[in-house]
Design a protein around this motif. Structure first.
Motif, PDB file in Angstrom:
ATOM      1  N   ALA A  33       0.829  -1.204   0.000  1.00  0.00           N
ATOM      2  CA  ALA A  33       0.000   0.000   0.000  1.00  0.00           C
ATOM      3  C   ALA A  33       0.864   1.256   0.000  1.00  0.00           C
ATOM      4  O   ALA A  33       2.009   1.251   0.450  1.00  0.00           O
ATOM      5  CB  ALA A  33      -0.921   0.002   1.223  1.00  0.00           C
ATOM      6  N   LYS A  34       0.245   2.332  -0.484  1.00  0.00           N
ATOM      7  CA  LYS A  34       0.916   3.619  -0.439  1.00  0.00           C
ATOM      8  C   LYS A  34       1.001   4.113   0.998  1.00  0.00           C
ATOM      9  O   LYS A  34       0.078   3.907   1.791  1.00  0.00           O
ATOM     10  CB  LYS A  34       0.156   4.639  -1.285  1.00  0.00           C
ATOM     11  N   ASN A  35       2.105   4.759   1.318  1.00  0.00           N
ATOM     12  CA  ASN A  35       2.271   5.409   2.619  1.00  0.00           C
ATOM     13  C   ASN A  35       2.629   6.865   2.389  1.00  0.00           C
ATOM     14  O   ASN A  35       3.293   7.208   1.403  1.00  0.00           O
ATOM     15  CB  ASN A  35       3.387   4.746   3.436  1.00  0.00           C
ATOM     16  N   ILE A  36       2.192   7.713   3.315  1.00  0.00           N
ATOM     17  CA  ILE A  36       2.599   9.113   3.306  1.00  0.00           C
ATOM     18  C   ILE A  36       3.397   9.342   4.578  1.00  0.00           C
ATOM     19  O   ILE A  36       2.895   9.133   5.681  1.00  0.00           O
ATOM     20  CB  ILE A  36       1.385  10.056   3.254  1.00  0.00           C
ATOM     21  N   ILE A  37       4.659   9.724   4.433  1.00  0.00           N
ATOM     22  CA  ILE A  37       5.525   9.876   5.593  1.00  0.00           C
ATOM     23  C   ILE A  37       6.145  11.278   5.620  1.00  0.00           C
ATOM     24  O   ILE A  37       6.371  11.900   4.585  1.00  0.00           O
ATOM     25  CB  ILE A  37       6.641   8.813   5.628  1.00  0.00           C
ATOM     26  N   SER A  38       6.377  11.734   6.847  1.00  0.00           N
ATOM     27  CA  SER A  38       7.051  13.011   7.026  1.00  0.00           C
ATOM     28  C   SER A  38       7.886  12.926   8.295  1.00  0.00           C
ATOM     29  O   SER A  38       7.937  11.886   8.965  1.00  0.00           O
ATOM     30  CB  SER A  38       6.034  14.159   7.112  1.00  0.00           C
ATOM     31  N   ALA A  39       8.571  14.002   8.621  1.00  0.00           N
ATOM     32  CA  ALA A  39       9.431  14.029   9.800  1.00  0.00           C
ATOM     33  C   ALA A  39       9.651  15.480  10.215  1.00  0.00           C
ATOM     34  O   ALA A  39       9.184  16.419   9.559  1.00  0.00           O
ATOM     35  CB  ALA A  39      10.769  13.358   9.496  1.00  0.00           C
ATOM     36  N   ASP A  40      10.362  15.646  11.337  1.00  0.00           N
ATOM     37  CA  ASP A  40      10.682  17.001  11.788  1.00  0.00           C
ATOM     38  C   ASP A  40      11.416  17.774  10.689  1.00  0.00           C
ATOM     39  O   ASP A  40      11.192  18.970  10.488  1.00  0.00           O
ATOM     40  CB  ASP A  40      11.552  16.952  13.049  1.00  0.00           C
ATOM     41  N   LYS A  54      18.771  19.850  -0.438  1.00  0.00           N
ATOM     42  CA  LYS A  54      18.251  20.928   0.408  1.00  0.00           C
ATOM     43  C   LYS A  54      17.196  20.373   1.360  1.00  0.00           C
ATOM     44  O   LYS A  54      16.729  19.241   1.232  1.00  0.00           O
ATOM     45  CB  LYS A  54      17.636  22.028  -0.467  1.00  0.00           C
ATOM     46  N   TRP A  55      16.809  21.226   2.324  1.00  0.00           N
ATOM     47  CA  TRP A  55      15.722  20.889   3.232  1.00  0.00           C
ATOM     48  C   TRP A  55      14.386  21.106   2.547  1.00  0.00           C
ATOM     49  O   TRP A  55      14.189  22.105   1.847  1.00  0.00           O
ATOM     50  CB  TRP A  55      15.777  21.737   4.503  1.00  0.00           C
ATOM     51  N   LEU A  56      13.469  20.177   2.733  1.00  0.00           N
ATOM     52  CA  LEU A  56      12.094  20.347   2.277  1.00  0.00           C
ATOM     53  C   LEU A  56      11.264  20.860   3.444  1.00  0.00           C
ATOM     54  O   LEU A  56      11.274  20.267   4.523  1.00  0.00           O
ATOM     55  CB  LEU A  56      11.525  19.025   1.773  1.00  0.00           C
ATOM     56  N   ILE A  57      10.552  21.942   3.230  1.00  0.00           N
ATOM     57  CA  ILE A  57       9.788  22.583   4.300  1.00  0.00           C
ATOM     58  C   ILE A  57       8.321  22.168   4.223  1.00  0.00           C
ATOM     59  O   ILE A  57       7.670  22.315   3.175  1.00  0.00           O
ATOM     60  CB  ILE A  57       9.890  24.128   4.204  1.00  0.00           C
ATOM     61  N   GLU A  58       7.832  21.631   5.334  1.00  0.00           N
ATOM     62  CA  GLU A  58       6.418  21.243   5.453  1.00  0.00           C
ATOM     63  C   GLU A  58       5.984  20.306   4.317  1.00  0.00           C
ATOM     64  O   GLU A  58       4.917  20.458   3.731  1.00  0.00           O
ATOM     65  CB  GLU A  58       5.513  22.478   5.486  1.00  0.00           C
ATOM     66  N   LYS A  59       6.832  19.333   4.016  1.00  0.00           N
ATOM     67  CA  LYS A  59       6.526  18.392   2.947  1.00  0.00           C
ATOM     68  C   LYS A  59       6.352  16.978   3.492  1.00  0.00           C
ATOM     69  O   LYS A  59       6.773  16.656   4.613  1.00  0.00           O
ATOM     70  CB  LYS A  59       7.641  18.391   1.899  1.00  0.00           C
ATOM     71  N   ALA A  60       5.777  16.121   2.666  1.00  0.00           N
ATOM     72  CA  ALA A  60       5.649  14.703   2.984  1.00  0.00           C
ATOM     73  C   ALA A  60       5.954  13.904   1.726  1.00  0.00           C
ATOM     74  O   ALA A  60       5.797  14.399   0.591  1.00  0.00           O
ATOM     75  CB  ALA A  60       4.235  14.392   3.478  1.00  0.00           C
ATOM     76  N   LEU A  61       6.409  12.688   1.922  1.00  0.00           N
ATOM     77  CA  LEU A  61       6.734  11.796   0.813  1.00  0.00           C
ATOM     78  C   LEU A  61       5.626  10.767   0.640  1.00  0.00           C
ATOM     79  O   LEU A  61       5.210  10.116   1.616  1.00  0.00           O
ATOM     80  CB  LEU A  61       8.051  11.066   1.078  1.00  0.00           C
TER      81      LEU A  61
END
Length: 382
Positions: A2-9, A16-23
């Motif tokens: 299944a698809k998952n949506i993940i993020s972190a601090d 570069k840093w991704l701001i307020e994003k999710a994979l």
């Protein structure tokens, strides 16, 4: 799966840093990168998400020598111990290779630029999920050794090609004759190669004045080097012109590399349309020589830096994050994201794997690591 949506601090995408994003991921493949605000079912991790790490320089086949060679022997002492320790069975060596690859994978490494002098790591690689750039390493400082050593290297290379991209490479300036350099160069058109570079000051002393500890080494080996004439230049400036056909060259260690050497190498690469990557293995440099490469000078010249672990015979673990920790002790002002770029996108490009690894980009399966908030531990998520 299944698809998952993940993020972190924090999420580092390789550059570069991704701001307020999710994979958005499925079976480790990046399907999308989205704004996480207002999205339900986001799995949040404490810490930092990064692409899988790239180990640009390792000697897997020396893994059976873990905790065997003492620290601070100096390069000659270390090489001497390697040459003396021949009592291990093939079964022990192969088992240690498999354990080393498992350790690297556990520590979030997804690809390895691996030095091969033998076929001992072949079985372990065949059964591993890691990606490999195999560097079949040749040595032979006497001109008459060039043909037989190269022919043997071709035979070894043919066996490794089923495990990943494979090239034939020179060991180091102090161990490869001009004749052998020329054979390797002719074979290396448009290939990626590596070479140990300026790991000890005696390497330059040999080429500049034909002095230093290498003369004692050749004497112990009953190698007559009357033919060798010093160039009056550093080892790098003496031998790099012999390598003008590879598309990319990984210069490894660089512990005693000067700014003039850096500029020489970069200028040659520009003229020959090559890419130079400066691969650092700081834990091994500390373990063997109690020294650290000139990172400040490399950064000043805006070169491409990558990271490696060297072998577990000269290290405490096979962990790229530990290499970053060693550098942070000496260069605490370098931003985290710069270190992470060396470990991810730079490393993938150096090994020619940038199309699949090194960055969080849609369609890639780069591996996903979770680094703790304090930047001390790493866990492989995918």
């Amino acid at each position: 799966m299944a698809k998952n949506i993940i993020s972190a601090d924090k999420i580092f995408d390789g550059f570069k840093w991704l701001i307020e994003k999710a994979l958005v991921i499925e079976d480790g493949i990046i399907l999308d990168i989205i704004d996480k605000n207002g999205i339900e079912n986001v799995q949040h991790f404490e810490g930092i998400l990064t692409p899988g790490f790239i180990n640009c320089h390792c000697h897997t086949e020396l893994s059976h020598m873990k905790n065997v060679i003492p620290e601070a022997t100096g390069l000659m002492g270390f090489v001497g111990k390697i040459m003396q320790l021949r009592q291990y069975s093939e079964e022990e060596i192969k088992s240690a290779c498999a354990s080393a690859l498992e350790e690297m994978q556990k520590n979030g490494i997804v690809a390895v630029g691996d030095i091969c002098n033998t076929t001992h790591s072949l079985d372990a690689k065949t059964n591993s999920n890691l990606e490999f750039q195999n560097f079949i390493e040749l040595a032979g400082f006497l001109p008459e050794q060039a043909s037989p050593r190269f022919e043997n290297g071709e035979k070894i290379a043919a066996q490794f090609e089923k495990t990943g991209a494979t090239s034939i490479v020179p060991h180091a300036p102090y161990s490869v004759s001009k004749d052998l350099f020329e054979k390797i160069n002719a074979y290396s058109q448009d290939k990626i190669i590596s070479i140990h570079n300026e790991e000890t000051p005696d390497e330059n002393l040999l080429y500049e004045k034909k002095e230093g500890v290498f003369l004692d080494l050749y004497k112990k080996m009953n190698a007559n080097i009357d033919f060798f004439q010093p160039t009056g230049k550093t080892s790098l400036q003496s031998v790099l012109p012999y390598l003008n056909k590879p598309s990319q060259i990984l210069l490894v260690h660089n512990s005693f590399t000067s700014e003039s050497d850096i500029q020489f190498a970069e200028n040659q690469a520009k003229n020959t349309h090559q890419q130079i990557y400066w691969t650092l293995c700081p834990n091994a440099n500390w373990y063997i020589e109690r020294t650290i490469p000139p990172v400040d000078v490399l950064r000043k010249n805006r070169v491409k830096i990558t990271l490696g672990t060297d072998s577990i015979a000269s290290n405490y673990s096979l962990n790229i994050l530990s290499e970053i920790h060693r550098l942070q002790k000496h260069f605490p002002n370098i931003p985290q994201e710069e270190y992470l770029q060396w470990a991810t996108s730079n490393g993938a490009a150096a090994l020619g794997m940038q199309e699949q690894l090194g960055t969080f980009s849609i369609g890639k399966k780069p591996g996903i690591n979770l680094i703790s908030k304090d930047f001390q531990t790493i866990k492989k998520l995918y």
